[in-house]
Design a protein around this motif. Structure first.
Motif, PDB file in Angstrom:
ATOM      1  N   TYR A  47     -20.500  -5.264  -5.657  1.00 33.78           N
ATOM      2  CA  TYR A  47     -21.397  -4.720  -6.419  1.00 33.78           C
ATOM      3  C   TYR A  47     -21.919  -5.568  -7.229  1.00 33.78           C
ATOM      4  O   TYR A  47     -23.306  -5.693  -7.921  1.00 33.78           O
ATOM      5  N   SER A  67     -11.239  -1.865  -7.924  1.00 33.41           N
ATOM      6  CA  SER A  67     -11.774  -2.757  -6.763  1.00 33.41           C
ATOM      7  C   SER A  67     -11.900  -2.080  -5.546  1.00 33.41           C
ATOM      8  O   SER A  67     -12.751  -2.434  -4.782  1.00 33.41           O
ATOM      9  N   GLY A  68     -11.304  -0.599  -5.135  1.00 34.05           N
ATOM     10  CA  GLY A  68     -11.524   0.067  -4.041  1.00 34.05           C
ATOM     11  C   GLY A  68     -10.397  -0.412  -2.965  1.00 34.05           C
ATOM     12  O   GLY A  68     -10.785  -0.296  -1.934  1.00 34.05           O
ATOM     13  N   THR A  69      -9.562  -1.475  -3.477  1.00 35.79           N
ATOM     14  CA  THR A  69      -8.807  -2.222  -2.354  1.00 35.79           C
ATOM     15  C   THR A  69      -7.327  -1.942  -2.644  1.00 35.79           C
ATOM     16  O   THR A  69      -6.982  -1.350  -3.770  1.00 35.79           O
ATOM     17  N   ALA A  76     -21.681   2.348  -8.372  1.00 33.98           N
ATOM     18  CA  ALA A  76     -20.287   1.487  -8.529  1.00 33.98           C
ATOM     19  C   ALA A  76     -19.510   2.516  -9.626  1.00 33.98           C
ATOM     20  O   ALA A  76     -18.421   2.556  -9.080  1.00 33.98           O
ATOM     21  N   GLN A  80       0.910  -1.231  -0.018  1.00 37.01           N
ATOM     22  CA  GLN A  80       0.092  -0.015  -0.239  1.00 37.01           C
ATOM     23  C   GLN A  80       0.927   1.083  -0.052  1.00 37.01           C
ATOM     24  O   GLN A  80       0.569   2.124  -0.694  1.00 37.01           O
ATOM     25  N   ARG A  86     -11.860   7.278  -8.019  1.00 40.38           N
ATOM     26  CA  ARG A  86     -10.607   6.916  -7.988  1.00 40.38           C
ATOM     27  C   ARG A  86      -9.928   6.987  -9.109  1.00 40.38           C
ATOM     28  O   ARG A  86      -8.439   6.933  -9.039  1.00 40.38           O
ATOM     29  N   GLU A 143     -18.319   5.653  -7.722  1.00 39.43           N
ATOM     30  CA  GLU A 143     -17.232   5.780  -6.707  1.00 39.43           C
ATOM     31  C   GLU A 143     -16.056   5.220  -7.392  1.00 39.43           C
ATOM     32  O   GLU A 143     -14.948   5.522  -6.973  1.00 39.43           O
ATOM     33  N   MET A 144     -16.049   4.277  -8.355  1.00 35.89           N
ATOM     34  CA  MET A 144     -14.803   3.761  -9.091  1.00 35.89           C
ATOM     35  C   MET A 144     -14.142   4.920  -9.624  1.00 35.89           C
ATOM     36  O   MET A 144     -13.003   5.090  -9.607  1.00 35.89           O
ATOM     37  N   SER A 178      -6.444  -1.489  -8.439  1.00 37.95           N
ATOM     38  CA  SER A 178      -6.595  -1.053  -7.183  1.00 37.95           C
ATOM     39  C   SER A 178      -7.854   0.003  -7.132  1.00 37.95           C
ATOM     40  O   SER A 178      -8.741  -0.119  -6.261  1.00 37.95           O
ATOM     41  N   ALA A 179      -7.691   0.894  -8.095  1.00 42.30           N
ATOM     42  CA  ALA A 179      -8.783   1.962  -8.137  1.00 42.30           C
ATOM     43  C   ALA A 179     -10.296   1.348  -8.602  1.00 42.30           C
ATOM     44  O   ALA A 179     -11.342   1.570  -8.091  1.00 42.30           O
ATOM     45  N   ARG A 224     -16.526  -8.851  -6.876  1.00 40.43           N
ATOM     46  CA  ARG A 224     -16.720  -7.493  -6.251  1.00 40.43           C
ATOM     47  C   ARG A 224     -18.173  -7.359  -5.595  1.00 40.43           C
ATOM     48  O   ARG A 224     -19.106  -8.229  -6.322  1.00 40.43           O
TER      49      ARG A 224
END
Length: 210
Positions: A90, A77-79, A110, A23, A117, A113-114, A74-75, A88
């Motif tokens: 959603y 998936s949000g992880t 979704a 990270q 990022r 939000e995605m 990563s963006a 995922r």
């Protein structure tokens, strides 16, 4: 028993340390790519910003194109990791939903939000060298494949507008769920993200559903 607990603790600690290192590298790359551009960021600078050795960056994230792909994944998936579409949250919620309109509204949320990022990475891709464009195009191609699956799931509800071809449905969703489209309206035209989400959901329902 004590030795087993200790081994489990050591394994958990190592896994947490590896995740923290990964990270840190992703955060450093996001910051430096946005500040200096892809070409203007060296692996040595990335390592220094992340507080790790250069070899660690290569071991954990690979070369710069692979690192950029990790940032995109990563963006999405949000992880801190790539997550297959079928895993995922959603996507699972959409597949469990029998109503086409509610599927599309969940997907619009979704997407909003995605893309919040992904937007900084789109700016990197626009100014980056061909190797970055190749990564971005590869992700866009995968997104097109996923939209064909979504089109089939919408058709299975029996609620699509008569006469629509599934490829047309997939292409319309693919074009309007792109990071580029999000940035045009939210960043360039100043739409609030929630307005974008609402417009996207309502637009899809009007265009695609009976």
């Amino acid at each position: 028993m004590g030795e087993q607990v200790k081994r489990q603790y050591d394994t958990t600690s190592r896994r947490a340390a590896a995740q923290a290192t990964r990270q840190s590298i992703l955060d450093a790359a996001t910051h430096l790519f946005a500040e200096r551009g892809y070409a203007g960021t060296t692996m040595a600078q990335l390592a220094e910003c992340a507080g790790v050795a250069v070899d660690t960056v290569y071991t954990v994230a690979g070369r710069k194109p692979e690192l950029f792909l990790r940032l995109v994944e990563s963006a999405i998936s949000g992880t801190g990791d790539a997550v297959p579409p079928s895993e995922r949250n959603y996507v699972r919620e959409m597949r469990a939903e029998p109503d086409a309109a509610r599927k599309l509204r969940r997907y619009a949320r979704a997407v909003r939000e995605m893309h919040a990022r992904l937007a900084p990475l789109l700016r990197v891709a626009r100014s980056g060298p061909p190797e970055v464009a190749e990564v971005w195009q590869g992700v866009a191609g995968r997104r097109a494949d996923n939209m064909r699956i979504l089109a089939q799931e919408l058709a299975a509800t029996g609620q699509l507008r008569p006469g629509l071809d599934l490829e047309e449905v997939a292409d319309l969703i693919w074009a309007t769920n792109s990071p580029e489209f999000y940035c045009l309206l939210v960043e360039d035209r100043g739409w609030p993200p929630q307005r974008f989400e609402r417009w996207l959901a309502e637009g899809w329902c009007r265009l695609l559903l009976a």
